[in-house]
Design a protein around this motif. Structure first.
Motif, PDB file in Angstrom:
ATOM      1  N   VAL A  51       1.024  -1.146   0.040  1.00 13.12           N
ATOM      2  CA  VAL A  51      -0.034  -0.186  -0.131  1.00 13.12           C
ATOM      3  C   VAL A  51       0.750   1.437   0.158  1.00 13.12           C
ATOM      4  O   VAL A  51       2.162   1.128   0.155  1.00 13.12           O
ATOM      5  CB  VAL A  51      -0.909   0.032   1.203  1.00 13.12           C
ATOM      6  N   HIS A  52       0.183   2.497  -0.220  1.00 12.66           N
ATOM      7  CA  HIS A  52       0.860   3.737  -0.113  1.00 12.66           C
ATOM      8  C   HIS A  52       1.838   3.608   1.452  1.00 12.66           C
ATOM      9  O   HIS A  52       1.271   3.167   2.277  1.00 12.66           O
ATOM     10  CB  HIS A  52      -0.172   4.668   0.088  1.00 12.66           C
ATOM     11  N   LEU A  53       2.894   4.120   1.125  1.00 18.68           N
ATOM     12  CA  LEU A  53       3.876   4.046   2.574  1.00 18.68           C
ATOM     13  C   LEU A  53       3.247   4.731   3.713  1.00 18.68           C
ATOM     14  O   LEU A  53       3.445   4.408   4.955  1.00 18.68           O
ATOM     15  CB  LEU A  53       5.220   4.912   2.070  1.00 18.68           C
ATOM     16  N   ASP A  54       2.378   5.882   3.561  1.00 20.12           N
ATOM     17  CA  ASP A  54       1.744   6.518   4.468  1.00 20.12           C
ATOM     18  C   ASP A  54       0.770   5.401   5.797  1.00 20.12           C
ATOM     19  O   ASP A  54       0.567   5.771   6.660  1.00 20.12           O
ATOM     20  CB  ASP A  54       0.782   7.628   4.033  1.00 20.12           C
ATOM     21  N   PHE A  55       0.365   4.403   4.885  1.00 17.43           N
ATOM     22  CA  PHE A  55      -0.434   3.558   5.816  1.00 17.43           C
ATOM     23  C   PHE A  55       0.417   2.255   6.011  1.00 17.43           C
ATOM     24  O   PHE A  55      -0.600   1.276   6.190  1.00 17.43           O
ATOM     25  CB  PHE A  55      -1.792   3.338   4.616  1.00 17.43           C
ATOM     26  N   PHE A  56       1.507   2.332   6.050  1.00 21.39           N
ATOM     27  CA  PHE A  56       2.120   0.954   6.233  1.00 21.39           C
ATOM     28  C   PHE A  56       1.899   0.368   7.593  1.00 21.39           C
ATOM     29  O   PHE A  56       1.437  -1.158   7.698  1.00 21.39           O
ATOM     30  CB  PHE A  56       3.583   1.222   6.045  1.00 21.39           C
ATOM     31  N   SER A  85       3.279   0.097  -4.702  1.00 23.81           N
ATOM     32  CA  SER A  85       4.800  -0.506  -4.433  1.00 23.81           C
ATOM     33  C   SER A  85       5.197   0.436  -3.019  1.00 23.81           C
ATOM     34  O   SER A  85       6.642   0.056  -2.663  1.00 23.81           O
ATOM     35  CB  SER A  85       5.562  -0.290  -5.481  1.00 23.81           C
ATOM     36  N   GLY A  86       4.804   1.449  -2.750  1.00 21.83           N
ATOM     37  CA  GLY A  86       5.615   2.315  -1.881  1.00 21.83           C
ATOM     38  C   GLY A  86       6.162   1.424  -0.624  1.00 21.83           C
ATOM     39  O   GLY A  86       6.895   2.103   0.075  1.00 21.83           O
ATOM     40  N   SER A  87       5.532   0.437  -0.281  1.00 19.90           N
ATOM     41  CA  SER A  87       5.760  -0.194   1.190  1.00 19.90           C
ATOM     42  C   SER A  87       6.718  -1.292   0.848  1.00 19.90           C
ATOM     43  O   SER A  87       7.037  -2.045   1.838  1.00 19.90           O
ATOM     44  CB  SER A  87       4.718  -0.354   2.105  1.00 19.90           C
ATOM     45  N   VAL A  88       7.050  -1.726  -0.317  1.00 24.22           N
ATOM     46  CA  VAL A  88       7.895  -2.843  -0.461  1.00 24.22           C
ATOM     47  C   VAL A  88       9.144  -2.818   0.172  1.00 24.22           C
ATOM     48  O   VAL A  88       9.691  -4.019   0.973  1.00 24.22           O
ATOM     49  CB  VAL A  88       7.990  -3.045  -2.043  1.00 24.22           C
ATOM     50  N   ALA A  89       9.945  -1.570   0.097  1.00 21.34           N
ATOM     51  CA  ALA A  89      11.200  -1.747   0.565  1.00 21.34           C
ATOM     52  C   ALA A  89      11.187  -1.976   2.369  1.00 21.34           C
ATOM     53  O   ALA A  89      11.859  -2.756   2.767  1.00 21.34           O
ATOM     54  CB  ALA A  89      11.942  -0.373   0.528  1.00 21.34           C
TER      55      ALA A  89
END
Ligand SMILES: Cc1cc2nc3c(=O)[nH]c(=O)nc-3n(C[C@H](O)[C@H](O)[C@H](O)COP(=O)(O)O)c2cc1C
Length: 402
Positions: A51-56, A85-89
């Motif tokens: 999800v979007h990194l803000d919501f990890f 893909s924002g939370s893949v890392a």
């Protein structure tokens, strides 16, 4: 939000963002959105997208409701836009042995998105599959729906398709099911779904038709998209697929559409527009030729007219050595993906330096538009002779379209 069971072994673990009002800087999202992600559990476990990194943190909490992180074997990335893909890392820091799966193009994008050039990505091709034990992940290439990397993942045991953005909507439905949308909210959903289609898939209509063709023979109980509610067989799925087909099929037009767009502070460029239009009408009597003063029109509608045209003309006076802002705003609405080779012509009145047409030409030629070799320009107020010449210009341009 919590994890939601969608079917035996399939869970929604994405997050809701009901308050979002503008997506990706440009898309209004009146009904918020959701960043959907899914978990498929066989003997092995696969996560479908992040999800979007803000919501990890919320995403992680949802996953943990279904399964411990260390039991997740695969991360399937159907498409690698940053909202997925924002939370893949960050996820990979927590699950270092996670096998990331993507298309060939997706594998390249992911390395740059995670800034990890040595990121190991398992590349899957069209028709390949991964056996989770009791669940199969079958991959279907879906390029340009809506990035080059896009693919679908199909789970035959549940007749479930994970389509990423395809058939999605920015519509926050907290049950994740289309069947929960009450009839009184259906119009709102429809408008969100159309807005999403227009912005995301409008430029890729031939690919939409190819994507639908690939799904034609699949049994589909539900399609789990990456935004908005899951579409079910008994809910909106048949209707949404049919709408995508209709919206992506070009209507056969009997007549050519040749709009002229202009701005005019003192009516000089406006006079040219009318004279040029009369010349076009004389050469192509069946064509639909209309003049639009951009200061009085909705720019989104003007952009849509331009993009649907067979040929178009743009007129601007020169003010302070350039074309005027509404004309640039119109050109900002051009469908850059499909406009190449479209015939166009430029005109305008000026006082002394007259840069408007030259600057507009540079922009249109940059988009590979087929700009007519001459621009029609006059200094200040057009004379009767210049108006006759403008009419002849319109006729000559129209002759190239016949
Ligand atoms: C504020 C302003 C700035 C202008 N700047 C330029 C200029 O930089 N170069 C030029 O050739 N003409 C310039 N002009 C002259 C206009 O292009 C000219 O008056 C033209 O006929 C206006 O056409 P319209 O009636 O279609 O707006 C300017 C006019 C105004 C009002």
């Amino acid at each position: 939000m919590a994890a939601i069971k969608l079917a035996e072994g399939i869970y929604s673990v994405g997050v809701f963002n009901p308050n979002l009002r503008l997506f990706d800087i440009v898309m209004p999202t009146e009904y918020g959105t959701s960043y959907n992600a899914y978990l498929v559990k066989g003997e092995k476990t696969a996560l479908i997208e992040t999800v979007h990194l803000d919501f990890f943190d919320q995403y992680l909490a949802n996953i943990k409701e279904v399964t411990p992180l260390e039991e997740i074997d695969y991360l399937i990335m159907n498409h690698n836009e940053p909202d997925h893909s924002g939370s893949v890392a960050k996820l990979m820091e927590l699950i270092p042995n996670l096998k990331v799966v993507a298309s060939q193009a997706g594998s390249l994008y992911l390395k740059n998105i995670t800034n990890n050039k040595s990121l190991a990505v398992t590349v899957v091709k069209d028709g390949e599959s991964i056996d989770l034990g009791g669940k199969t992940l079958s991959f279907i290439n879906a390029p340009f729906l809506h990035w080059p990397d896009s693919m679908f993942t199909y789970v035959p045991e549940n007749e479930a398709l994970f389509s990423c953005d395809f058939l999605g909507s920015h519509y926050c439905e907290t049950t994740m099911l289309d069947t929960s949308i009450l009839p009184r909210y259906k119009a709102a959903y429809d408008s969100a779904m159309l807005g999403y289609y227009t912005a995301i898939f409008g430029p890729f209509k031939p690919y939409v038709l190819k994507g639908l063709e690939k799904l034609k023979d699949l049994s589909l109980a539900f399609v789990a998209t990456s935004h908005g509610p899951v579409l079910t067989k008994e809910g909106f799925l048949p209707e949404v697929m049919e709408k995508y087909r209709v919206w992506s099929t070009s209507a056969v037009r009997e007549t050519k559409q040749i709009p002229l767009f202009y701005c005019s502070a003192y009516g000089n460029t406006a006079q040219l527009a009318e004279a040029i239009a009369s010349g076009i009408r004389e050469t192509l009597p069946d064509a639909e030729v209309a003049c639009y003063d951009l200061t009085e029109q909705n720019m989104g509608e003007m952009g849509a007219l331009l993009n649907a045209s067979d040929a178009f003309l743009v007129g601007s006076p020169t003010l302070n050595r350039d074309a005027v802002p509404p004309v640039w705003m119109l050109l900002a609405h051009i469908d850059a993906i499909n406009i190449a080779k479209r015939p166009a012509a430029l005109f305008g009145s000026y006082g002394w330096s007259g840069e408007a047409c030259k600057n507009l030409r540079a922009r249109l030629e940059g988009l590979k538009v087929n700009v007519y070799a001459e621009d029609f320009r006059v200094t200040f107020v057009p004379s009767e002779e210049e108006l006759a010449n403008a009419k002849a210009f319109g006729a000559a341009f129209a002759a190239t379209l016949a």
